[in-house]
Design an enzyme around this catalytic site. Structure first.
Site, mmCIF file in Angstrom:
data_model
loop_
_atom_site.group_PDB
_atom_site.id
_atom_site.type_symbol
_atom_site.label_atom_id
_atom_site.label_comp_id
_atom_site.label_asym_id
_atom_site.label_seq_id
_atom_site.Cartn_x
_atom_site.Cartn_y
_atom_site.Cartn_z
ATOM 1 C CG HIS A 1 46.465 13.991 46.548
ATOM 2 N ND1 HIS A 1 47.155 14.130 45.522
ATOM 3 C CD2 HIS A 1 47.186 14.529 47.608
ATOM 4 C CE1 HIS A 1 48.246 14.544 45.748
ATOM 5 N NE2 HIS A 1 48.470 15.026 47.051
ATOM 6 C CB THR B 1 48.643 15.758 40.975
ATOM 7 O OG1 THR B 1 48.361 15.053 42.332
ATOM 8 C CG2 THR B 1 47.480 16.409 40.334
ATOM 9 C CB VAL C 1 40.431 17.980 46.698
ATOM 10 C CG1 VAL C 1 38.719 17.935 46.013
ATOM 11 C CG2 VAL C 1 40.253 16.444 47.437
ATOM 12 C CD GLU C 2 45.084 13.280 42.023
ATOM 13 O OE1 GLU C 2 45.578 12.806 40.926
ATOM 14 O OE2 GLU C 2 46.004 13.526 42.943
ATOM 15 C CB ILE C 3 37.855 12.059 43.795
ATOM 16 C CG1 ILE C 3 37.408 13.523 44.437
ATOM 17 C CG2 ILE C 3 37.388 10.801 44.485
ATOM 18 C CD1 ILE C 3 37.046 13.360 45.688
#
Length: 706
Positions: A445, A494, A456-458
């Site tokens: 994301h 998030t 960046v959201e893994i």
């Protein structure tokens, strides 16, 4: 091991800075001690012509003060004394009878820049790796080694305040133009140029030019002019920080003290301010954030990660082109695919234009622009995808479409290829249902604009293999991002904690709060933009989609989210993208008007009549919904630790950095106090304020998240 080593060449001492066991040089007590001893030694060498300071590190001069050292010192007294010691040393260096020249290549930050400013001459490489700054304000501090005194004296008062109060980077040509460095040259020639500079100083042929404009000289050379400059700077700083950060006014006081009473008095004020600021809660939170960000730029699973040399990106729009941009700028080859090669080529043109901006600002060369842009290959087909190691899709936020992409990609890519979905809310598990190899499906994301947003959201599912998560994390780090890893679920972390926050904004609007007060209150609290403006930026259509995705999750807790995003979308409201949202986006004679609320939208929120509500009530209702949802995410193991939750909220959503993130905020306010506030609002406003069980448990047991 020694930090400094010395070799003598033609009567010149070449001092190499190379901190043992570290990737970069940091300003620490060892360097101060060794440098003091070195000056003692040089004073007794009567035949010494001068000294050159050069780094032994690749792409780094000095990265700044060792923040770990600061964290381990007692504030304010020990940190104030450390600053005072450093200032005495640099004052001695500045007044040293033999010329000392700094040969700068790579990052030269904070204390590193302060060291070079005390030297008699600065030569810097014109390489894109070379960058300078006084970033202490970002840690809630002021410079502590003379930065508030020497920077204004070198480049002028007005220019220096810009950099001292923002921590902005200064690139080589800017530095030369304003007089911060005396000479630019190729990275391989800086040592030669530095030696020649010593000869120029010794034979009296060097004099530093004042590069300020005539207007700058007129304003800065007299007390009334400086009074105007300081007054305007204070107003701008207050407007930008809303009074939430104590460092900017302290920096202004230090600079003003130096102008009024001289360098040494200014240095003493700086040391005192440095210690005082280090003791503030704001600085402690910002320092903790710094360490969290440092950690998030490393991959603890690096050994499990597989090599990725070529990436496929699906979708060449804003997000896809942004993902391709940060990839090629960090050495990855990218196949950028859209429905037609012409659409893909537009995405490549966006990347080229971004790099051309850097060329225009002289941050990179035309050669670097061309070399980097050559790493992007636009395509309208899957030709070449048989050689990619990872595909990142950035297509529309529709489950059917994303599942279709999975099937198409797996037909043409090698068996080891990872499929990463850039989605803000769709569960990765559902996307992976279309896959023959669901263990190789992961979420990545990104946040818009990708080039500027640092997170960046893994997202991993129960099926995602460890090596896939590790590799996705490695790619995020390579792209220059700060990475958090969360478990799968609607909205992940998030988006999920943003949803109730935005829902509360809609509730407040329905109760009669104005758009102006709503946004102003949250900006005053410390958010970069207000929620109404955020609706317009993200897109009301996106908000409606997210509401659909998260409805079931909240319904299970008895919470019924507002249906307003869907109503507004059906009425044609999408926000900035179609110039119809909470704000007006009219232009007059090609010029944008001052942003004004769109009062027509009030018809969906009970009519034009608005009422004033206490700002603190607005702030608490908004923030507590986000904080509570963060706790739910930790309780349900979407989050694996509070540090990721704080980092994700700050870097992804703009949660006020000086407050440290939702979990540090809870700790510092007191868990019991947070629960008490939530129960009060639950009694008044309903079940959406019911505290998460983990909060109630921590409150009763006296526990904290850190």
């Amino acid at each position: 091991m020694s930090y400094l080593s010395v070799e003598y060449e033609d009567g010149i001492a070449v001092v190499t800075l190379d901190q043992d066991g570290e990737k970069v040089n940091k300003l620490n007590e060892q360097l101060i001690e060794e440098f003091t001893a070195l000056l003692d030694k040089f004073e007794n060498q009567k035949d010494l012509k001068g000294a050159v300071l050069v780094s032994g590190k690749e792409g780094n001069f000095i990265a700044g003060a060792d923040v770990e050292m600061l964290k381990n010192k007692q504030a304010p007294d020990e940190i104030e004394e450390l600053s005072r010691t450093g200032n005495k040393l640099l004052l001695r260096l500045e007044n040293f009878e033999k010329p000392v020249v700094a040969a700068i290549h790579g990052s030269c930050m904070g204390g590193g820049l302060e060291l070079t400013m005390a030297c008699h001459y600065r030569v810097a490489s014109n390489h894109s790796d070379t960058v300078m700054a006084q970033p202490e304000v970002k840690l809630g501090l002021c410079p502590g080694a003379g930065g508030t005194q020497r920077l204004p004296r070198l480049i002028g008062l007005q220019k220096s305040l810009t950099y001292l109060l923002t921590g902005k980077n200064i690139y080589p040509r800017q530095a030369s133009k304003m007089g911060l460095v005396d000479e630019l040259t190729h990275r391989d020639a800086i040592l030669t140029a530095a030696k020649k500079a010593i000869a120029k100083i010794n034979n009296g042929s060097f004099s530093r030019k004042d590069k300020r404009s005539i207007l700058e000289k007129l304003l800065e050379s007299n007390p009334p002019g400086r009074k105007i400059i300081f007054s305007q700077a204070r107003k701008r700083a207050l407007s930008n920080t809303k009074g939430n950060y104590p460092a900017p006014p302290a920096i202004l006081e230090c600079v003003e003290e130096g102008y009024s009473n001289g360098l040494e008095v200014g240095l003493e004020r700086e040391s005192k301010a440095f210690g005082e600021l280090a003791a503030t809660l704001e600085s402690k939170n910002l320092v903790n954030l710094f360490f969290g960000m440092q950690s998030a730029k490393k991959n603890p699973q690096q050994k499990k990660a597989r090599d990725i040399s070529k990436v496929g990106v699906l979708g060449a729009g804003l997000m896809g082109a942004g993902i391709a941009d940060v990839s090629v700028n960090n050495g990855l080859h990218v196949l950028l695919k859209d429905q037609t090669v012409e659409q893909a080529a537009k995405g490549k043109k966006t990347i080229w234009d971004n790099m051309q901006d850097k060329v225009d600002k002289r941050i990179i060369s035309e050669f670097e622009r061309d070399r980097t842009s050559s790493l992007v290959t636009p395509t309208g087909s899957y030709d070449g995808f048989e050689n990619v190691d990872m595909v990142i899709e950035a297509v529309f936020e529709e489950l059917d479409l994303k599942q279709k992409m999975v099937k198409q990609v797996e037909e043409v890519t090698p068996d080891h290829c990872i499929f990463a979905s850039n989605t803000s809310s769709l569960p990765i598990t559902q996307i992976a249902e279309a896959s023959f190899r669901p263990e190789q499906v992961v979420g990545m994301h990104y946040f818009s604009p990708v080039q500027k947003m640092p997170l960046v959201e893994i997202i991993k599912t129960e099926q995602t293999s460890d090596w896939v998560t590790a590799t996705a994390r490695e790619i995020g780090v390579r792209q220059g991002k700060h990475v958090i890893v969360v478990n799968d679920g609607p909205g992940f972390y998030t988006t999920r904690i943003l949803a109730p926050y935005m829902n509360e904004a809609l509730a407040l609007l329905e109760e009669g709060v104005s758009i102006e007060q709503l946004d102003s209150a949250m900006k005053q609290f410390g958010f970069p933009v207000g929620p109404a403006a955020l609706f317009d930026e993200v897109g009301i259509d996106v908000a409606a989609h997210i509401t659909d995705v998260l409805n079931e999750l909240f319904a299970d807790r008895g919470v019924e989210p507002s249906n307003k995003p869907k109503e507004l979308l059906e009425a044609g409201y999408k926000g900035r993208k179609n110039k119809k949202g909470f704000y007006k986006y009219e232009e007059s004679d090609g010029k944008k008007k001052k942003k004004e609320p769109n009062e027509a939208i009030y018809s969906y929120f009970g009519g034009a009549s608005r009422k004033k509500m206490n700002d603190e009530t607005i702030q608490q209702r908004m923030v507590l919904t986000m904080v509570n949802e963060a706790a739910w995410c930790l309780q349900e193991e979407i989050l694996e630790d509070p540090a990721d939750g704080d980092l994700g909220a700050i870097l992804g959503l703009g949660y006020p950095p000086f407050l440290g993130g939702p979990f540090r905020y809870v700790d510092q306010q007191g868990v019991a106090d947070i629960v008490s506030r939530m129960k009060k609002y639950q009694n008044e406003l309903g079940i959406r304020f019911q505290p998460a069980e983990i909060l109630k448990s921590y409150a009763s047991e006296g526990k904290s998240f850190y």
